[in-house]
Design an enzyme around this catalytic site. Structure first.
Site, PDB file in Angstrom:
ATOM      1  CB  VAL A   1      -4.911  -1.907   3.764  1.00 16.67           C
ATOM      2  CG1 VAL A   1      -3.419  -1.621   3.666  1.00 16.67           C
ATOM      3  CG2 VAL A   1      -5.716  -0.638   3.457  1.00 16.67           C
TER       4      VAL A   1
ATOM      5  CG  HIS B   1       1.458  -0.946   1.464  1.00 20.97           C
ATOM      6  ND1 HIS B   1       1.125  -0.204   0.360  1.00 20.97           N
ATOM      7  CD2 HIS B   1       2.811  -1.058   1.423  1.00 20.97           C
ATOM      8  CE1 HIS B   1       2.222   0.120  -0.317  1.00 20.97           C
ATOM      9  NE2 HIS B   1       3.254  -0.396   0.301  1.00 20.97           N
TER      10      HIS B   1
ATOM     11  CB  CYS C   1       2.916  -6.253  24.029  1.00 26.01           C
ATOM     12  SG  CYS C   1       1.256  -6.719  23.504  1.00 26.01           S
TER      13      CYS C   1
ATOM     14  CB  THR D   1      -0.087  -0.140  -8.493  1.00 24.29           C
ATOM     15  OG1 THR D   1       0.774   0.712  -7.723  1.00 24.29           O
ATOM     16  CG2 THR D   1       0.758  -0.986  -9.431  1.00 24.29           C
TER      17      THR D   1
ATOM     18  CG  ASN E   1      -2.864   2.081 -14.438  1.00 23.82           C
ATOM     19  OD1 ASN E   1      -3.626   3.005 -14.681  1.00 23.82           O
ATOM     20  ND2 ASN E   1      -2.232   1.950 -13.295  1.00 23.82           N
TER      21      ASN E   1
HETATM   22  P1  OAD Z   1      -2.978   4.844  -6.411  1.00 15.42           P
HETATM   23  O1  OAD Z   1      -4.247   5.543  -5.982  1.00 15.42           O
HETATM   24  O2  OAD Z   1      -1.712   5.592  -6.282  1.00 15.42           O
HETATM   25  O3  OAD Z   1      -3.112   4.387  -7.923  1.00 15.42           O
HETATM   26  C1  OAD Z   1      -4.246   3.719  -8.406  1.00 15.42           C
HETATM   27  C2  OAD Z   1      -3.970   3.331  -9.838  1.00 15.42           C
HETATM   28  O4  OAD Z   1      -5.092   2.588 -10.284  1.00 15.42           O
HETATM   29  C3  OAD Z   1      -3.795   4.507 -10.809  1.00 15.42           C
HETATM   30  O5  OAD Z   1      -2.621   4.313 -11.585  1.00 15.42           O
HETATM   31  C4  OAD Z   1      -5.047   4.450 -11.685  1.00 15.42           C
HETATM   32  O6  OAD Z   1      -4.776   4.848 -13.034  1.00 15.42           O
HETATM   33  C5  OAD Z   1      -5.388   2.980 -11.628  1.00 15.42           C
HETATM   34  N1  OAD Z   1      -6.825   2.677 -11.815  1.00 15.42           N
HETATM   35  C6  OAD Z   1      -7.905   3.414 -11.515  1.00 15.42           C
HETATM   36  N2  OAD Z   1      -9.042   2.765 -11.816  1.00 15.42           N
HETATM   37  C7  OAD Z   1      -8.678   1.555 -12.309  1.00 15.42           C
HETATM   38  C8  OAD Z   1      -9.385   0.401 -12.793  1.00 15.42           C
HETATM   39  N3  OAD Z   1     -10.723   0.366 -12.814  1.00 15.42           N
HETATM   40  N4  OAD Z   1      -8.671  -0.655 -13.219  1.00 15.42           N
HETATM   41  C9  OAD Z   1      -7.310  -0.639 -13.187  1.00 15.42           C
HETATM   42  N5  OAD Z   1      -6.598   0.407 -12.751  1.00 15.42           N
HETATM   43  C10 OAD Z   1      -7.258   1.492 -12.307  1.00 15.42           C
HETATM   44  O7  OAD Z   1      -2.944   3.451  -5.609  1.00 15.42           O
HETATM   45  P2  OAD Z   1      -1.687   2.507  -5.302  1.00 15.42           P
HETATM   46  O8  OAD Z   1      -0.730   2.506  -6.432  1.00 15.42           O
HETATM   47  O9  OAD Z   1      -2.245   1.223  -4.858  1.00 15.42           O
HETATM   48  O10 OAD Z   1      -0.265   2.965   0.928  1.00 15.42           O
HETATM   49  O11 OAD Z   1      -1.048   3.263  -4.069  1.00 15.42           O
HETATM   50  C11 OAD Z   1       0.077   2.728  -3.445  1.00 15.42           C
HETATM   51  C12 OAD Z   1       0.057   3.007  -1.963  1.00 15.42           C
HETATM   52  O12 OAD Z   1      -0.074   4.406  -1.719  1.00 15.42           O
HETATM   53  C13 OAD Z   1      -1.132   2.411  -1.232  1.00 15.42           C
HETATM   54  O13 OAD Z   1      -0.945   1.058  -0.885  1.00 15.42           O
HETATM   55  C14 OAD Z   1      -1.282   3.268  -0.030  1.00 15.42           C
HETATM   56  C15 OAD Z   1      -1.049   4.615  -0.671  1.00 15.42           C
HETATM   57  O14 OAD Z   1      -0.665   5.645   0.146  1.00 15.42           O
HETATM   58  C16 OAD Z   1      -0.595   2.507   2.159  1.00 15.42           C
HETATM   59  O15 OAD Z   1      -1.731   2.279   2.510  1.00 15.42           O
HETATM   60  C17 OAD Z   1       0.553   2.267   3.050  1.00 15.42           C
HETATM   61 ZN    ZN Z   2      -0.326  -5.229  24.034  1.00 19.61          ZN
END
Ligand code: OAD
Ligand code: ZN
Length: 236
Positions: free
Chosen positions: A94, A110, A121, A180, A205
């Site tokens: 985001v 997201h 609204c 991710t 990752n």
């Molecule tokens: P996470 O914090 O769950 O995962 C981050 C991932 O990035 C992990 O698997 C790490 O191993 C990896 N990582 C860390 N450093 C890195 C690097 N330098 N290069 C590559 N990978 C690296 O984040 P998301 O999977 O994005 O939701 O989380 C998913 C959703 O959960 C987010 O979009 C958010 C959260 O709650 C909302 O905002 C709605």
């Molecule tokens: Zn409004």
């Protein structure tokens, strides 16, 4: 130039791609959800109960991200997009850093901390000001309380965005999944759809995730180094 051997390429990114820019991830050491309880800050119930607290969290995050710049991985994805005809970038982030790096075909699954929406609204608008003028921003159309246009826990994703993401995954030839944890649904399903439709799945990752078992290749390391190596290995 079109590198037709790669088209269609679909990329799914998560918080790990922005880690090197200084944006904390959600899970793992130093992650948001290690220090804060998601249910207190990122649910519709939390906002209803205490909008000022939730807004304080988002003002703090906007201020933090405002100081962060895209890194080489964001920029390389933007330049890969320029070279391919059939390309989609799906992000769970985001932070807006893909757009800041000039990526254009981006689906923000997201939402965005830079977009607000009205609680009454249908109005949605961008607001890039940091700090914002009001602690509790209001809708410029109807005056009701505004909220960040972010998908909170327990809320459905935008149906059109999700459909576009599924469609892109289903017809992809290569799917690149970067930074991710692959535990949040329905985003985690997107690479599985690509895999089942016959796409080659490449995961970048430093850790093993629930997706790793499905990946054709797991490039274990940081987004910046591994994306550059992958691109070098396949670009003509
Ligand atoms: P996470 O914090 O769950 O995962 C981050 C991932 O990035 C992990 O698997 C790490 O191993 C990896 N990582 C860390 N450093 C890195 C690097 N330098 N290069 C590559 N990978 C690296 O984040 P998301 O999977 O994005 O939701 O989380 C998913 C959703 O959960 C987010 O979009 C958010 C959260 O709650 C909302 O905002 C709605
Ligand atoms: Zn409004």
């Amino acid at each position: 130039m079109t590198n037709s051997a790669l088209d269609p390429l679909v990329v799914l990114t998560g918080a790990g791609i922005s880690a090197a820019s200084g944006v904390p991830t959600y899970r793992g050491v130093g992650g948001f959800w290690q220090n804060y309880r998601a249910q207190d800050l990122a649910t519709p119930e939390a906002f209803q109960h205490d909008p000022a607290l939730v807004w304080r969290f988002y003002h703090w995050r906007r201020n933090l991200v405002h100081q962060c710049k895209p890194n080489q991985a964001h920029y390389l994805l933007a330049s890969i997009e320029d070279k391919l005809e059939d390309f989609v970038l799906i992000t769970q982030n985001v932070d807006g850093l893909h757009q800041a790096a000039d990526s254009r075909r981006v689906i923000e699954l997201h939402g965005s901390i830079w977009r607000l929406k009205c609680t009454k609204c249908e109005n949605r608008w961008m607001d890039l000001t940091v700090p914002m003028k009001e602690d509790l921003p209001t809708c410029p159309k109807c005056g009701a309380l505004a909220r960040p246009d972010i998908i909170w826990f327990g809320e459905p994703l935008n149906a059109e965005d999700l459909e576009r993401a599924y469609f892109a995954a289903g017809r992809s030839r290569f799917m690149l999944v970067i930074g991710t944890s692959s535990v949040v649904q329905p985003a985690a399903q997107i690479p599985i759809i690509a895999h089942e439709a016959g796409a080659r799945l490449i995961e970048i990752n430093p850790e093993i995730t629930p997706l790793t078992a499905f990946a054709d290749v797991h490039l274990r390391g940081s987004a910046i180094s591994q994306l550059a190596l992958w691109w070098e290995s396949i670009s003509p």
